[in-house]
Design a protein around this motif. Structure first.
Motif, PDB file in Angstrom:
ATOM      1  N   LEU A 146       2.837   9.239   7.711  1.00 13.07           N
ATOM      2  CA  LEU A 146       1.717   9.162   6.768  1.00 13.07           C
ATOM      3  C   LEU A 146       2.128   8.561   5.433  1.00 13.07           C
ATOM      4  O   LEU A 146       1.281   8.219   4.617  1.00 13.07           O
ATOM      5  N   ASP A 147       3.455   8.449   5.198  1.00  8.44           N
ATOM      6  CA  ASP A 147       3.944   7.916   3.931  1.00  8.44           C
ATOM      7  C   ASP A 147       4.381   6.462   4.048  1.00  8.44           C
ATOM      8  O   ASP A 147       4.950   5.907   3.120  1.00  8.44           O
ATOM      9  N   SER A 148       4.152   5.843   5.209  1.00  4.28           N
ATOM     10  CA  SER A 148       4.700   4.505   5.460  1.00  4.28           C
ATOM     11  C   SER A 148       4.198   3.497   4.440  1.00  4.28           C
ATOM     12  O   SER A 148       3.079   3.578   3.946  1.00  4.28           O
ATOM     13  N   ILE A 149       5.071   2.533   4.136  1.00  2.44           N
ATOM     14  CA  ILE A 149       4.769   1.492   3.158  1.00  2.44           C
ATOM     15  C   ILE A 149       4.470   0.203   3.903  1.00  2.44           C
ATOM     16  O   ILE A 149       5.306  -0.286   4.664  1.00  2.44           O
ATOM     17  N   VAL A 150       3.265  -0.353   3.734  1.00  2.01           N
ATOM     18  CA  VAL A 150       2.913  -1.584   4.446  1.00  2.01           C
ATOM     19  C   VAL A 150       2.296  -2.579   3.481  1.00  2.01           C
ATOM     20  O   VAL A 150       1.646  -2.204   2.508  1.00  2.01           O
ATOM     21  N   PRO A 151       2.469  -3.897   3.733  1.00  2.00           N
ATOM     22  CA  PRO A 151       1.809  -4.897   2.903  1.00  2.00           C
ATOM     23  C   PRO A 151       0.302  -4.798   3.069  1.00  2.00           C
ATOM     24  O   PRO A 151      -0.199  -4.541   4.161  1.00  2.00           O
ATOM     25  N   PHE A 152      -0.426  -5.031   1.995  1.00  2.00           N
ATOM     26  CA  PHE A 152      -1.885  -4.966   2.039  1.00  2.00           C
ATOM     27  C   PHE A 152      -2.444  -5.959   3.050  1.00  2.00           C
ATOM     28  O   PHE A 152      -3.407  -5.662   3.754  1.00  2.00           O
ATOM     29  N   SER A 153      -1.835  -7.172   3.130  1.00  2.00           N
ATOM     30  CA  SER A 153      -2.328  -8.188   4.052  1.00  2.00           C
ATOM     31  C   SER A 153      -2.246  -7.701   5.494  1.00  2.00           C
ATOM     32  O   SER A 153      -3.119  -7.952   6.315  1.00  2.00           O
ATOM     33  N   TYR A 154      -1.160  -6.950   5.804  1.00  2.00           N
ATOM     34  CA  TYR A 154      -0.987  -6.419   7.155  1.00  2.00           C
ATOM     35  C   TYR A 154      -2.041  -5.354   7.435  1.00  2.00           C
ATOM     36  O   TYR A 154      -2.664  -5.318   8.504  1.00  2.00           O
ATOM     37  N   LEU A 155      -2.253  -4.479   6.459  1.00  2.00           N
ATOM     38  CA  LEU A 155      -3.257  -3.434   6.614  1.00  2.00           C
ATOM     39  C   LEU A 155      -4.635  -4.044   6.790  1.00  2.00           C
ATOM     40  O   LEU A 155      -5.424  -3.611   7.643  1.00  2.00           O
ATOM     41  N   ALA A 156      -4.930  -5.088   6.011  1.00  2.00           N
ATOM     42  CA  ALA A 156      -6.235  -5.742   6.099  1.00  2.00           C
ATOM     43  C   ALA A 156      -6.451  -6.358   7.476  1.00  2.00           C
ATOM     44  O   ALA A 156      -7.546  -6.279   8.046  1.00  2.00           O
ATOM     45  N   SER A 157      -5.391  -6.979   8.010  1.00  2.00           N
ATOM     46  CA  SER A 157      -5.521  -7.612   9.324  1.00  2.00           C
ATOM     47  C   SER A 157      -5.748  -6.563  10.407  1.00  2.00           C
ATOM     48  O   SER A 157      -6.507  -6.772  11.355  1.00  2.00           O
ATOM     49  N   MET A 158      -5.070  -5.397  10.264  1.00  2.00           N
ATOM     50  CA  MET A 158      -5.262  -4.309  11.227  1.00  2.00           C
ATOM     51  C   MET A 158      -6.699  -3.806  11.187  1.00  2.00           C
ATOM     52  O   MET A 158      -7.338  -3.598  12.225  1.00  2.00           O
ATOM     53  N   LEU A 159      -7.221  -3.613   9.961  1.00  2.00           N
ATOM     54  CA  LEU A 159      -8.592  -3.126   9.814  1.00  2.00           C
ATOM     55  C   LEU A 159      -9.585  -4.126  10.369  1.00  2.00           C
ATOM     56  O   LEU A 159     -10.563  -3.770  11.018  1.00  2.00           O
ATOM     57  N   SER A 160      -9.309  -5.425  10.106  1.00  2.00           N
ATOM     58  CA  SER A 160     -10.185  -6.477  10.603  1.00  2.00           C
ATOM     59  C   SER A 160     -10.235  -6.461  12.122  1.00  2.00           C
ATOM     60  O   SER A 160     -11.289  -6.606  12.741  1.00  2.00           O
ATOM     61  N   GLU A 161      -9.060  -6.276  12.732  1.00  2.00           N
ATOM     62  CA  GLU A 161      -8.992  -6.240  14.196  1.00  2.00           C
ATOM     63  C   GLU A 161      -9.755  -5.044  14.734  1.00  2.00           C
ATOM     64  O   GLU A 161     -10.487  -5.140  15.741  1.00  2.00           O
ATOM     65  N   GLU A 162      -9.603  -3.874  14.065  1.00  2.00           N
ATOM     66  CA  GLU A 162     -10.301  -2.674  14.498  1.00  2.00           C
ATOM     67  C   GLU A 162     -11.825  -2.866  14.402  1.00  2.00           C
ATOM     68  O   GLU A 162     -12.573  -2.445  15.285  1.00  2.00           O
ATOM     69  N   ILE A 163     -12.256  -3.495  13.301  1.00  2.00           N
ATOM     70  CA  ILE A 163     -13.702  -3.716  13.106  1.00  2.00           C
ATOM     71  C   ILE A 163     -14.249  -4.635  14.186  1.00  2.00           C
ATOM     72  O   ILE A 163     -15.316  -4.413  14.755  1.00  2.00           O
ATOM     73  N   VAL A 216       0.836  -1.191   0.000  1.00  2.00           N
ATOM     74  CA  VAL A 216       0.000   0.000   0.000  1.00  2.00           C
ATOM     75  C   VAL A 216       0.877   1.249   0.000  1.00  2.00           C
ATOM     76  O   VAL A 216       1.749   1.404   0.843  1.00  2.00           O
ATOM     77  N   GLY A 217       0.680   2.133  -0.971  1.00  2.00           N
ATOM     78  CA  GLY A 217       1.380   3.398  -1.017  1.00  2.00           C
ATOM     79  C   GLY A 217       2.733   3.358  -1.680  1.00  2.00           C
ATOM     80  O   GLY A 217       3.431   4.371  -1.716  1.00  2.00           O
ATOM     81  N   VAL A 218       3.129   2.203  -2.229  1.00  2.00           N
ATOM     82  CA  VAL A 218       4.496   2.098  -2.738  1.00  2.00           C
ATOM     83  C   VAL A 218       4.676   2.757  -4.096  1.00  2.00           C
ATOM     84  O   VAL A 218       5.728   3.339  -4.367  1.00  2.00           O
ATOM     85  N   ASP A 219       3.684   2.679  -4.968  1.00  2.00           N
ATOM     86  CA  ASP A 219       3.855   3.158  -6.340  1.00  2.00           C
ATOM     87  C   ASP A 219       4.208   4.641  -6.395  1.00  2.00           C
ATOM     88  O   ASP A 219       5.146   5.053  -7.091  1.00  2.00           O
ATOM     89  N   TYR A 220       3.462   5.450  -5.667  1.00  2.00           N
ATOM     90  CA  TYR A 220       3.704   6.894  -5.701  1.00  2.00           C
ATOM     91  C   TYR A 220       5.080   7.225  -5.126  1.00  2.00           C
ATOM     92  O   TYR A 220       5.819   8.052  -5.677  1.00  2.00           O
ATOM     93  N   THR A 221       5.431   6.565  -4.017  1.00  2.00           N
ATOM     94  CA  THR A 221       6.711   6.841  -3.364  1.00  2.00           C
ATOM     95  C   THR A 221       7.876   6.424  -4.244  1.00  2.00           C
ATOM     96  O   THR A 221       8.869   7.146  -4.367  1.00  2.00           O
ATOM     97  N   VAL A 222       7.777   5.249  -4.864  1.00  2.00           N
ATOM     98  CA  VAL A 222       8.828   4.786  -5.773  1.00  2.00           C
ATOM     99  C   VAL A 222       8.975   5.754  -6.941  1.00  2.00           C
ATOM    100  O   VAL A 222      10.096   6.074  -7.353  1.00  2.00           O
ATOM    101  N   LYS A 223       7.863   6.240  -7.453  1.00  2.00           N
ATOM    102  CA  LYS A 223       7.908   7.192  -8.575  1.00  2.00           C
ATOM    103  C   LYS A 223       8.641   8.466  -8.174  1.00  2.00           C
ATOM    104  O   LYS A 223       9.420   9.024  -8.956  1.00  2.00           O
ATOM    105  N   GLY A 227       8.967   1.122   6.635  1.00  2.00           N
ATOM    106  CA  GLY A 227       8.977   0.608   5.265  1.00  2.00           C
ATOM    107  C   GLY A 227      10.158   1.027   4.424  1.00  2.00           C
ATOM    108  O   GLY A 227      10.124   0.910   3.196  1.00  2.00           O
ATOM    109  N   LYS A 228      11.230   1.508   5.058  1.00  2.00           N
ATOM    110  CA  LYS A 228      12.394   1.984   4.298  1.00  2.00           C
ATOM    111  C   LYS A 228      13.017   0.869   3.462  1.00  2.00           C
ATOM    112  O   LYS A 228      13.315   1.057   2.275  1.00  2.00           O
TER     113      LYS A 228
END
Length: 350
Positions: free
Chosen positions: A327-344, A170-177, A202-203
């Motif tokens: 706010l620019d951190s790069i994280v795997p989508f699976s990790y983000l999904a698990s965080m959101l799932s836990e929050e829900i 998540v967020g990698v394309d713009y940062t790499v560009k 995510g460095k």
């Protein structure tokens, strides 16, 4: 084969695989820095192959024919790594089933001249006998596992430097560009890029993606992970030996001191164009030992550095610095999904 425009030619036909395995394989190879050609235009029976397509086939180092139920065509030279997509290799080799029907149709309707059919059959017989991948025999038909195996083999064959990264970042394309834009516009003979940010942001992942995008342009590549911990536990001379070993593609372990290592690196690589990623640098002395008081690599080299301490980059006079904020951190989508799932889940319980 010097000067190839493409390294891999993907050969396939029609809707069978265009948006499935061919698309997955093309995407992964391209992400890995492999110059890959696929013909996006449907080549209909009776049409001549255009000069651009012929040139792509002839110049590629590796051909990957993806044999599917509706594929029947001539395969040209190079290293061939066939994929059998829900079709038995014997059907390709002996032109039975749908392949036999296709040839009978060609012969009956005289879509090609009489001399071409035997040439096609001979080519398919040869390719059908090669060891390749049968999707039904790989991970119970999971395309992702097959694509992973093919990419690994291609990179090994091409001796490509490639660093594994998490899927769906998540967020990698713009940062790499942004970072590649900095690199492309910089005018220094040797470009040094520092990627700075707090731990876990995510460095390293970001630097790996950038490294992969540029690796196709370099014959000499090296990734040194965890420089901070490795330097503390094994010493800087160990890292110097590893740097020389990776860049020279042969085991090297004769460095015993920092000064000796700096001299050896300069002597061996001062005229070489290299790509190096130093991960988690935390002290200027580490950069000095690995790069020299003045950078000891040849013109056109690209040095990527990740660090938690921007002061290290400033002390070494690194001009190109990219800061990753929270706010620019790069994280795997699976990790983000698990965080959101836990929050829900927590929200529902409350």
């Amino acid at each position: 084969m010097e000067g190839c425009d493409y390294e891999v030619f993907l050969s396939f036909r029609g809707p069978d695989t265009r948006t499935s395995i061919t698309d997955h394989l093309y995407t992964r190879l391209t992400e890995a820095g492999v110059r890959t050609f696929r013909d996006d235009e449907e080549l209909r029976i009776g049409e001549e192959i255009g000069p651009d397509l012929i040139r792509a086939i002839e110049q590629s180092k590796i051909s990957i024919p993806i044999f599917s139920k509706n594929y029947a065509s001539e395969i040209k030279g190079q290293k061939i790594m066939p994929i059998f997509y829900y079709i038995e290799p014997s059907e390709v080799r002996y032109q039975t089933g749908g392949y036999g029907d296709a040839f009978h149709s060609h012969e009956k309707k005289k879509r090609v001249d009489e001399e071409t059919i035997p040439e096609w059959k001979a080519a398919l017989n040869e390719v059908g006998a090669l060891k390749g991948w049968n999707i039904e025999n790989v991970a119970n038909g999971h395309e992702g596992q097959l694509v992973k195996q093919v990419v690994t083999n291609v990179l090994s064959e091409l001796k490509k430097a490639y660093l594994a990264v998490s899927d769906f970042l998540v967020g990698v394309d713009y940062t790499v560009k942004e970072i590649t834009g900095i690199i492309d516009t910089a005018t220094d003979d040797v470009k040094i890029v520092g990627i700075h940010g707090m731990a876990g942001i995510g460095k390293t992942t970001l630097a790996k993606v950038v490294y992969n995008q540029f690796s196709r342009d370099f014959a000499y590549c090296c990734f040194l992970p965890d420089v901070r911990d490795t330097s503390n536990s094994k010493g800087i001379a160990y890292l110097q030996n590893r740097l020389i070993s990776d860049l020279s593609k042969q085991t090297f372990s004769s460095i015993d001191s920092k000064d000796e290592g700096m001299k050896a690196i300069k002597e061996r690589f001062s005229s070489k164009k290299v790509l190096v990623l130093f991960d988690d640098i935390d002290d200027e002395s580490q950069l000095t030992a690995l790069l020299g008081g003045q950078v000891c690599f040849g013109s056109g080299s690209l040095i990527l550095i990740t660090t938690r301490n921007e002061r290290v980059l400033r002390a070494f006079q690194v001009k190109l610095i990219y800061h990753i904020g929270v706010l620019d951190s790069i994280v795997p989508f699976s990790y983000l999904a698990s965080m959101l799932s836990e929050e829900i889940t927590l929200h529902m319980k409350s």
